[in-house]
Every structure is written in structure tokens, then in C-alpha cells.
Design a protein around this motif. Structure first.
Motif, PDB file in Angstrom:
ATOM      1  N   LYS A  77      42.353 -15.074  16.917  1.00  0.00           N
ATOM      2  CA  LYS A  77      41.348 -16.157  17.094  1.00  0.00           C
ATOM      3  C   LYS A  77      40.378 -15.337  18.320  1.00  0.00           C
ATOM      4  O   LYS A  77      39.189 -15.789  18.521  1.00  0.00           O
ATOM      5  CB  LYS A  77      42.042 -17.326  17.716  1.00  0.00           C
ATOM      6  CG  LYS A  77      41.008 -18.500  17.990  1.00  0.00           C
ATOM      7  CD  LYS A  77      41.793 -19.610  18.448  1.00  0.00           C
ATOM      8  CE  LYS A  77      42.705 -20.303  17.277  1.00  0.00           C
ATOM      9  NZ  LYS A  77      43.165 -21.523  17.831  1.00  0.00           N
ATOM     10  N   ILE A  78      40.822 -14.710  19.212  1.00  0.00           N
ATOM     11  CA  ILE A  78      40.046 -14.084  20.259  1.00  0.00           C
ATOM     12  C   ILE A  78      39.269 -12.962  19.579  1.00  0.00           C
ATOM     13  O   ILE A  78      37.937 -13.042  20.068  1.00  0.00           O
ATOM     14  CB  ILE A  78      40.885 -13.475  21.584  1.00  0.00           C
ATOM     15  CG1 ILE A  78      41.856 -14.586  22.274  1.00  0.00           C
ATOM     16  CG2 ILE A  78      39.987 -12.611  22.260  1.00  0.00           C
ATOM     17  CD1 ILE A  78      42.859 -14.066  23.072  1.00  0.00           C
ATOM     18  N   SER A  89      49.033 -11.086  16.245  1.00  0.00           N
ATOM     19  CA  SER A  89      49.262 -12.869  16.310  1.00  0.00           C
ATOM     20  C   SER A  89      48.016 -13.646  16.063  1.00  0.00           C
ATOM     21  O   SER A  89      46.874 -13.332  15.815  1.00  0.00           O
ATOM     22  CB  SER A  89      49.837 -13.134  17.795  1.00  0.00           C
ATOM     23  OG  SER A  89      48.638 -13.118  18.578  1.00  0.00           O
ATOM     24  N   GLN A  90      48.401 -15.089  15.778  1.00  0.00           N
ATOM     25  CA  GLN A  90      47.089 -15.968  15.479  1.00  0.00           C
ATOM     26  C   GLN A  90      46.258 -16.066  16.576  1.00  0.00           C
ATOM     27  O   GLN A  90      45.285 -16.081  16.301  1.00  0.00           O
ATOM     28  CB  GLN A  90      47.642 -17.314  15.296  1.00  0.00           C
ATOM     29  CG  GLN A  90      46.851 -17.901  14.311  1.00  0.00           C
ATOM     30  CD  GLN A  90      46.724 -17.732  12.736  1.00  0.00           C
ATOM     31  OE1 GLN A  90      47.603 -17.005  12.223  1.00  0.00           O
ATOM     32  NE2 GLN A  90      45.319 -17.947  12.351  1.00  0.00           N
ATOM     33  N   SER A  91      46.883 -16.165  17.921  1.00  0.00           N
ATOM     34  CA  SER A  91      45.926 -16.326  18.753  1.00  0.00           C
ATOM     35  C   SER A  91      45.093 -15.161  19.321  1.00  0.00           C
ATOM     36  O   SER A  91      43.949 -15.041  19.738  1.00  0.00           O
ATOM     37  CB  SER A  91      46.866 -16.686  20.315  1.00  0.00           C
ATOM     38  OG  SER A  91      47.725 -15.790  20.448  1.00  0.00           O
ATOM     39  N   HIS A  92      45.657 -13.806  18.842  1.00  0.00           N
ATOM     40  CA  HIS A  92      45.154 -12.508  19.144  1.00  0.00           C
ATOM     41  C   HIS A  92      43.920 -12.629  18.182  1.00  0.00           C
ATOM     42  O   HIS A  92      42.614 -12.110  18.689  1.00  0.00           O
ATOM     43  CB  HIS A  92      46.050 -11.290  18.682  1.00  0.00           C
ATOM     44  CG  HIS A  92      45.356 -10.045  18.956  1.00  0.00           C
ATOM     45  ND1 HIS A  92      46.011  -8.832  18.376  1.00  0.00           N
ATOM     46  CD2 HIS A  92      44.319  -9.534  19.390  1.00  0.00           C
ATOM     47  CE1 HIS A  92      45.323  -7.923  18.750  1.00  0.00           C
ATOM     48  NE2 HIS A  92      44.271  -8.306  19.359  1.00  0.00           N
TER      49      HIS A  92
END
Length: 223
Positions: free
Chosen positions: A113-114, A108-111
């Protein structure tokens, strides 16, 4: 100064699911030395004869990575995607071990980003990229499609009518549609790079480059 990575440098692949196994297998086919790691003994045994080395280890444990020599690699691929926590922890371990180049799979995008924040140099979104590619192919306008990070696209398609039978410089394809015909593939002949005087026929396929929106507009023209 960015450390230069040798083109034949051994690669550490962590995670032997579908993505990791495909990556390790292709690297082996390209004659790159591979150390594949997974915490599943079954997967390690399955791939032990298909890659240079395959070992069972829990890459979430930095000491386990040290024992298999992860710190000696210049390139690593974190192919773990089912557990975001494991993916991030493994990536952080590789950063702590000072592996210069880390490629990490994100779900995912949030994954993603992390992963970038903890130190991954390259974040890959295989499911999203495959989904985008299939969407373009099933539309029937393109035969192949690759999008790069900066919205630059390469696409293979049949040529629209207006560029057939005339030189590319005469067709005005670049000035009218802001795309570039990179190459031409004629039936039974090898791919050739396109030049200003190249004439595209009814039977040819073309490779074009440009932004996603410009390629979409060009692909929609009458064939």
C-alpha cells in the motif's frame, strides 16, 4: 495520457537478491538490455557477466541513481524486500526521476500500500503468490494455477468425467460451472485452443479460466 513503453525497452533492476537476480537473469535470456544495481559488491561481481550491465550503487541515494543514468530508463524493477524503508525510498527516488513504469516487490499488504502511494505502478507479492500457487498444487486437484489481480484464474488440470467424450458445447461446462475451457493438451501433441466442438478425452489435460471460487468448485468434481 499514459506513456507507451517499447516492448524492447531496457530495464533497470535494483536489488540482486533471489527475486531480483531471477528477474534480471530472465530478462537477459529474453535479450532485454538490463542494468542491475546492488549495494553489495559481491553480488554485482557475481552477476556482472550474466546481465548487460551490473554496478554497485546505493539506490537510496538519488544522486547515485542519477550517476548511473536511472532517469533514462522507462522501466524499473525495485526488487529490494529485506528493508521496507529502503524499498520505499528507492521507489520514491525513481518517481522523482520520472521513470514512467515502476514495478516494486512488497513483503506485506501494508508495504504494498505504501509503495502504491509513493508512486509504484505495479506492486508484486512474490512470496504470497507462490504460497497460494503451492497450496492449490499440493491439494492434488490442479497441475498449475495462476491468479490475476481481479480474481481471474487460469488453471491446468485433468478433465472431470462429465466433459469427457462429448463436445464442450454439449457438456454445458460454462453454463453449469461458469468456467471456460480455454485449451486442451493431448499427450505427444501441441497445445490447441478449445472450440465449441472440441472433444476432451481421458488422456487430455485442460486449461480453464474463471473466478477463483468457480475454478475451485470445478476442480473438485469427480475425475
Amino acid at each position: 495520457m499514459v506513456e507507451r513503453i517499447r516492448g524492447d525497452a531496457p530495464v533497470l533492476v535494483i536489488g540482486l537478491g533471489r527475486f531480483g537476480a531471477a528477474c534480471a537473469g530472465e530478462l537477459d535470456r529474453l535479450e532485454r538490455e538490463v542494468l542491475a544495481i546492488d549495494d553489495s559488491l559481491d553480488l554485482v561481481q557475481k552477476w556482472s557477466e550474466r546481465v548487460t550491465h551490473a554496478v554497485q550503487a546505493d539506490a537510496r541515494d538519488i544522486s547515485a541513481l542519477q550517476q548511473v543514468g536511472a532517469q533514462d530508463f522507462q522501466v524499473a524493477v525495485v526488487a529490494v524486500g529485506s528493508s521496507i524503508e529502503a524499498s520505499v525510498l528507492i521507489t520514491a527516488n525513481l518517481v522523482d526521476l520520472k521513470v514512467p513504469q515502476i514495478w516494486a516487490k512488497a513483503v506485506s499488504q501494508s508495504h504494498g500500500k505504501i509503495l502504491s502511494r509513493v508512486g509504484a505502478n505495479h506492486v508484486i507479492y512474490p512470496e504470497r503468490e507462490a504460497g497460494e500457487r503451492v497450496a492449490h498444487l499440493v491439494s492434488g486437484r490442479m497441475l498449475d494455477f495462476i491468479r490475476f489481480d481481479d480474481d481471474f484464474v487460469l488453471a491446468k488440470m485433468y478433465p472431470p468425467k462429465f466433459i469427457r467424450g462429448v463436445g464442450l458445447n454439449e457438456s454445458g461446462v460454462r453454463s453449469k460451472y461458469n468456467v471456460t475451457v480455454v485449451g486442451v493438451k493431448s499427450p505427444g501433441k501441441p497445445f490447441r485452443y478449445a472450440e465449441a466442438v472440441t472433444i476432451v478425452t481421458n488422456h487430455d489435460l485442460i486449461i480453464v479460466s474463471g473466478t477463483n471460487s468457480d475454478i475451485e468448485r470445478f476442480a473438485a468434481l469427480e475425475r
